[in-house]
Design a protein around this motif. Sequence first.
Motif, mmCIF file in Angstrom:
data_model
loop_
_atom_site.group_PDB
_atom_site.id
_atom_site.type_symbol
_atom_site.label_atom_id
_atom_site.label_comp_id
_atom_site.label_asym_id
_atom_site.label_seq_id
_atom_site.Cartn_x
_atom_site.Cartn_y
_atom_site.Cartn_z
ATOM 1 N N LEU A 217 48.339 26.077 40.380
ATOM 2 C CA LEU A 217 48.277 27.261 41.229
ATOM 3 C C LEU A 217 48.725 26.951 42.652
ATOM 4 N N ASN A 218 48.780 25.657 43.015
ATOM 5 C CA ASN A 218 49.228 25.317 44.357
ATOM 6 C C ASN A 218 50.716 25.557 44.556
ATOM 7 N N ARG A 219 51.422 25.933 43.501
ATOM 8 C CA ARG A 219 52.826 26.290 43.663
ATOM 9 C C ARG A 219 52.956 27.677 44.286
ATOM 10 N N TYR A 220 51.837 28.378 44.338
ATOM 11 C CA TYR A 220 51.801 29.679 44.982
ATOM 12 C C TYR A 220 50.909 29.561 46.212
ATOM 13 N N SER A 221 50.560 30.642 46.839
ATOM 14 C CA SER A 221 49.665 30.586 47.989
ATOM 15 C C SER A 221 48.262 30.266 47.500
ATOM 16 N N LEU A 222 47.856 29.007 47.654
ATOM 17 C CA LEU A 222 46.667 28.511 46.981
ATOM 18 C C LEU A 222 45.402 29.259 47.369
ATOM 19 N N ASN A 223 45.164 29.448 48.664
ATOM 20 C CA ASN A 223 43.937 30.110 49.086
ATOM 21 C C ASN A 223 43.857 31.536 48.565
ATOM 22 N N LYS A 224 44.977 32.262 48.701
ATOM 23 C CA LYS A 224 44.997 33.640 48.224
ATOM 24 C C LYS A 224 44.884 33.690 46.708
ATOM 25 N N MET A 225 45.545 32.729 46.021
ATOM 26 C CA MET A 225 45.484 32.703 44.564
ATOM 27 C C MET A 225 44.061 32.429 44.100
ATOM 28 N N ASN A 226 43.410 31.446 44.748
ATOM 29 C CA ASN A 226 42.039 31.141 44.371
ATOM 30 C C ASN A 226 41.141 32.350 44.570
ATOM 31 N N LEU A 227 41.351 33.098 45.636
ATOM 32 C CA LEU A 227 40.553 34.298 45.884
ATOM 33 C C LEU A 227 40.774 35.317 44.773
ATOM 34 N N THR A 228 42.027 35.519 44.395
ATOM 35 C CA THR A 228 42.318 36.477 43.318
ATOM 36 C C THR A 228 41.636 36.053 42.026
ATOM 37 N N ILE A 229 41.752 34.764 41.680
ATOM 38 C CA ILE A 229 41.120 34.250 40.467
ATOM 39 C C ILE A 229 39.607 34.428 40.536
ATOM 40 N N LYS A 230 39.019 34.150 41.703
ATOM 41 C CA LYS A 230 37.570 34.284 41.850
ATOM 42 C C LYS A 230 37.122 35.731 41.645
ATOM 43 N N ILE A 231 37.873 36.677 42.188
ATOM 44 C CA ILE A 231 37.520 38.089 42.024
ATOM 45 C C ILE A 231 37.641 38.485 40.553
ATOM 46 N N LEU A 232 38.735 38.076 39.921
ATOM 47 C CA LEU A 232 38.930 38.424 38.509
ATOM 48 C C LEU A 232 37.870 37.766 37.630
ATOM 49 N N GLN A 233 37.507 36.511 37.968
ATOM 50 C CA GLN A 233 36.446 35.846 37.207
ATOM 51 C C GLN A 233 35.127 36.587 37.370
ATOM 52 N N TYR A 234 34.860 37.066 38.580
ATOM 53 C CA TYR A 234 33.646 37.856 38.834
ATOM 54 C C TYR A 234 33.643 39.119 37.968
ATOM 55 N N LEU A 235 34.787 39.777 37.873
ATOM 56 C CA LEU A 235 34.877 40.989 37.068
ATOM 57 C C LEU A 235 34.723 40.676 35.585
ATOM 58 N N GLU A 236 35.274 39.532 35.147
ATOM 59 C CA GLU A 236 35.081 39.125 33.750
ATOM 60 C C GLU A 236 33.599 38.939 33.443
ATOM 61 N N ASP A 237 32.888 38.302 34.362
ATOM 62 C CA ASP A 237 31.472 37.992 34.129
ATOM 63 C C ASP A 237 30.560 39.203 34.298
ATOM 64 N N ASN A 238 31.000 40.189 35.075
ATOM 65 C CA ASN A 238 30.121 41.316 35.414
ATOM 66 C C ASN A 238 30.753 42.673 35.101
ATOM 67 N N PHE A 239 31.653 42.708 34.132
ATOM 68 C CA PHE A 239 32.407 43.952 33.888
ATOM 69 C C PHE A 239 31.526 45.120 33.471
ATOM 70 N N LYS A 240 30.349 44.829 32.923
ATOM 71 C CA LYS A 240 29.475 45.919 32.477
ATOM 72 C C LYS A 240 28.770 46.616 33.643
ATOM 73 N N THR A 241 28.586 45.897 34.736
ATOM 74 C CA THR A 241 27.805 46.456 35.846
ATOM 75 C C THR A 241 28.582 46.543 37.159
ATOM 76 N N ALA A 242 29.683 45.823 37.273
ATOM 77 C CA ALA A 242 30.406 45.767 38.553
ATOM 78 C C ALA A 242 30.999 47.124 38.919
ATOM 79 N N THR A 243 30.864 47.476 40.191
ATOM 80 C CA THR A 243 31.546 48.657 40.734
ATOM 81 C C THR A 243 32.442 48.185 41.872
ATOM 82 N N LEU A 244 33.304 49.062 42.318
ATOM 83 C CA LEU A 244 34.173 48.705 43.437
ATOM 84 C C LEU A 244 33.331 48.329 44.658
ATOM 85 N N LEU A 245 32.245 49.067 44.881
ATOM 86 C CA LEU A 245 31.389 48.811 46.032
ATOM 87 C C LEU A 245 30.687 47.459 45.922
ATOM 88 N N THR A 246 30.055 47.181 44.774
ATOM 89 C CA THR A 246 29.319 45.917 44.639
ATOM 90 C C THR A 246 30.268 44.720 44.684
#
Length: 331
Positions: A217-246
Amino acid sequence: MTVNELEELLYTTTESEKYHLAHPDVLSIRYQKIAKTTYNSEEIYLFRCEDLLQNHNICINKDSRYTSIPLHLHTIIEFNYVYRGAITHVINGEEIHLNTGDVLILDTNTPHEVRYIGEDDINMDIVMRKCFFTTHFLSNLSSQGIVAQFISHILSDQTNSKHYLIFHTENDLLLRTYIQQLMCEYYDLQYRRSEIIDAYMVIIFTHLATLFQKNTLNRYSLNKMNLTIKILQYLEDNFKTATLLTTAETFGFSTAYLSTYLKKKTGKTFTELIMAQKMSQACFQLTNTDLPIYEIANGIGYENLGFFYKKFKRYYGMNPQEYRNRTMNRI
């Protein structure tokens, strides 16, 4: 075939290699039978591998040592694995240096050449039909959750723009083991089974995707990429309860900023990402469990079975039972 037998085969000097030792800097006579095509006003070799593939999805070959491979292109997908040593490819005038364990996947009709392959260099060339690559790698990856879908999107973009993919694996042990088992099955002519070979390729592709996510992933913008992955991982783990606000509160963003960010980075809205994860989870359950469909629907947040059927069919073009039947027929 055992791994020891495989390596004995790979390290044995072939008839082609004996020819090159006796005739340095001379192309093999087989090139006299290979057709040529015009590329940038230059005649280059055209490697057609359909005869080698016949009714199979892949064909495996060791590139001959003590020689180079002149500029050429393939009509199929080419998967290069450096089993030992170091190999240098030249693509569009750029030298690509690969070491033991590295992988280079070349799209169809990508002109390239290979520098001199020495005695200690073993390069395995796995050619395959493009439909097999897209079906068993990119398509298989894109059905494994929104993080994997995001990685698949990156890989697709890279393949489309550069026409090749590079995986510097640092001689990953698991990948080496999978490829060894693949080759042991392939070269065991008495007991070779196409379905096992295909299954190993799926495992290899999936593992490569994991390595890509972890290590390149360091071939791309690493910090921004890691943030995107972290958000998507959060949604994977919490897709039943996550809202845009939370979700926005979890990452310290406003809802407007998060909504715009996700759309820009993934091409999907927050709602579409949640839907994609629900559908991916449903597909996993339909394929890998015997749970009744109503339980699967409840498990991903749909209390109304009819509504779940409607959403699923709109997403995949078939209802959940049809999807389960189709995947079961492939096993």
